[in-house]
Write an enzyme that holds these catalytic residues in place. Structure first.
Site, PDB file in Angstrom:
ATOM      1  N   LYS A  81       9.665  48.276  36.101  1.00  0.00           N
ATOM      2  CA  LYS A  81       8.661  48.843  35.207  1.00  0.00           C
ATOM      3  C   LYS A  81       7.234  48.570  35.674  1.00  0.00           C
ATOM      4  CE  LYS A  81       8.153  45.443  31.567  1.00  0.00           C
ATOM      5  NZ  LYS A  81       8.729  45.005  30.304  1.00  0.00           N
ATOM      6  N   ARG A 129       2.513  50.393  24.196  1.00  0.00           N
ATOM      7  CA  ARG A 129       3.788  51.020  23.839  1.00  0.00           C
ATOM      8  C   ARG A 129       4.469  50.256  22.697  1.00  0.00           C
ATOM      9  NH1 ARG A 129       8.738  49.446  24.841  1.00  0.00           N
ATOM     10  NH2 ARG A 129       7.970  47.794  26.192  1.00  0.00           N
ATOM     11  N   ARG A 153       3.951  32.578  26.159  1.00  0.00           N
ATOM     12  CA  ARG A 153       3.950  33.415  24.957  1.00  0.00           C
ATOM     13  C   ARG A 153       4.761  32.778  23.825  1.00  0.00           C
ATOM     14  NH1 ARG A 153       4.981  39.489  26.965  1.00  0.00           N
ATOM     15  NH2 ARG A 153       5.356  38.674  29.037  1.00  0.00           N
TER      16      ARG A 153
HETATM   17  N1  LIG Z   1       4.807  43.832  32.052  1.00  0.00           N
HETATM   18  C1  LIG Z   1       5.175  42.581  32.620  1.00  0.00           C
HETATM   19  C2  LIG Z   1       6.651  42.453  32.819  1.00  0.00           C
HETATM   20  N2  LIG Z   1       7.249  43.053  33.861  1.00  0.00           N
HETATM   21  C3  LIG Z   1       8.607  42.810  33.777  1.00  0.00           C
HETATM   22  C4  LIG Z   1       8.848  42.039  32.655  1.00  0.00           C
HETATM   23  C5  LIG Z   1      10.157  41.569  32.176  1.00  0.00           C
HETATM   24  C6  LIG Z   1      11.366  42.113  32.877  1.00  0.00           C
HETATM   25  C7  LIG Z   1      11.614  43.575  32.646  1.00  0.00           C
HETATM   26  O1  LIG Z   1      11.128  44.146  31.649  1.00  0.00           O
HETATM   27  O2  LIG Z   1      12.321  44.170  33.467  1.00  0.00           O
HETATM   28  C8  LIG Z   1       7.612  41.797  32.020  1.00  0.00           C
HETATM   29  C9  LIG Z   1       7.381  40.988  30.818  1.00  0.00           C
HETATM   30  C10 LIG Z   1       7.454  41.721  29.510  1.00  0.00           C
HETATM   31  O3  LIG Z   1       7.256  42.944  29.465  1.00  0.00           O
HETATM   32  O4  LIG Z   1       7.663  41.079  28.467  1.00  0.00           O
END
Ligand SMILES: NCc1[nH]cc(CCC(=O)O)c1CC(=O)O
Length: 309
Positions: A81, A129, A153
């Site tokens: 992502k 989002r 967090r």
């Molecule tokens: N945006 C940051 C990010 N990039 C990937 C993850 C977690 C692992 C994933 O979603 O695949 C996260 C943390 C979150 O969104 O809480």
């Protein structure tokens, strides 16, 4: 035998994901030597400011891609992502391994259920989002930005002025947290996840056939097909993880079923479409066409303009 150098962000989650991939590779090709090279990205340096404001696509990947061009590393493990829709010249996503849990996780102090949160309760997230969909379900809640890795967090939830937070289940699970910390899973019907959430993207040089052959064995066809549908939708809407857009696809028999979403950050407008089909690109495109026909592109554009100011 070859020494394979794998680039990773230095965050605990990134290193854990990279180790997971190396363990798999060792099973498939134990004759090779594997080495991790930690790379600091722009995104890692500015985690204390609101990321969506400094924005820009590929904040977590640019420096890593440069190291690949420079042949300092042979492959890189990314969270799907965080990957921009387009891969730069000469590089490719060599494989998409099996996806972890795609859902967002809602975690509340004292495990208060989402529907039982008192009016005006504060939910921590820096994702537009997540904010849009939380507010769509509960317009009375307040959204407050929260940054940092998962441990940070969770600590801020306890110590600072938050009633609940929302984060990716995949990150929690990969880091070894048990289900017990999660108050509720937010199913895609309530909160459409980020495109590719829970999946990894392993990037390599397009012309490194040896690495590509190795990666083929780690590819997960189901994940690959569904994530491609999601990413086609994302690409056609000029989306990214800093704007309120989501997409989640699964298979039913041979059919791909994609739920696509664009919303306004205040949650007052949520556009959602479900598309079914066989070809991931067709499914993604049809979802994009339908969302665009309802004004989705204008919503994304307006959010981008706001962020650029
Ligand atoms: N945006 C940051 C990010 N990039 C990937 C993850 C977690 C692992 C994933 O979603 O695949 C996260 C943390 C979150 O969104 O809480």
């Amino acid at each position: 035998m070859r020494k394979i150098v794998i680039g990773s962000r230095k965050s605990q989650l990134a290193l854990t994901q990279t180790d997971w991939v190396i363990e798999k590779l060792k099973e498939i090709a134990p004759q090779n030597e594997y080495e991790v090279k930690k790379i600091v990205t722009k995104g890692d340096q500015i985690l204390d400011v609101t990321l969506s404001k400094v924005g820009g696509k590929g904040l977590f990947v640019k420096e890593i891609e440069q190291a690949m061009y420079d042949k300092e590393i042979d492959m890189a493990v990314h969270s799907m992502k965080d990957m921009p829709a387009e891969t730069p010249e000469g590089l490719t996503i060599g494989c998409i391994p099996i996806r972890e849990d795609h859902r967002d996780a809602y975690i509340a102090n004292d495990n208060v259920a989402f529907r039982d949160l008192p009016e005006g309760a504060i939910v921590g997230t820096s994702s537009l989002r997540r904010a849009a969909q939380v507010l769509a379900a509960r317009p009375d809640l307040k959204i407050k930005s929260i940054r940092g890795n998962i441990d940070t967090r969770l600590r801020k939830l306890k110590e600072e002025d938050f009633d609940a937070i929302v984060l990716a289940t995949a990150g929690l699970k990969r880091m070894g947290w048990s289900d017990d910390v999660i108050t509720e899973y937010l199913e895609p019907e309530v909160c459409v996840p980020a495109v590719g959430q829970g999946a990894l993207a392993i990037e390599c040089r397009e012309d490194d056939q040896e690495i590509r052959d190795l990666m083929d064995t780690l590819n997960h066809a189901y994940t690959h097909r569904t994530v491609m549908a999601e990413r086609t939708f994302l690409d056609l809407l000029n989306g990214g993880c800093q704007v309120p857009i989501g997409g989640y696809a699964y298979l039913e028999g041979d059919d791909i079923i994609l739920t696509a979403m664009v919303g306004t950050p205040d949650g007052k407008t949520i556009l959602k479409e479900e598309v079914r089909g066989q070809d991931p690109y067709e499914v993604g495109r049809e979802a994009a066409d339908k969302i665009k026909a309802r004004g989705g592109a204008e919503i994304i554009e307006a959010v981008r303009e706001e962020l650029d100011q």
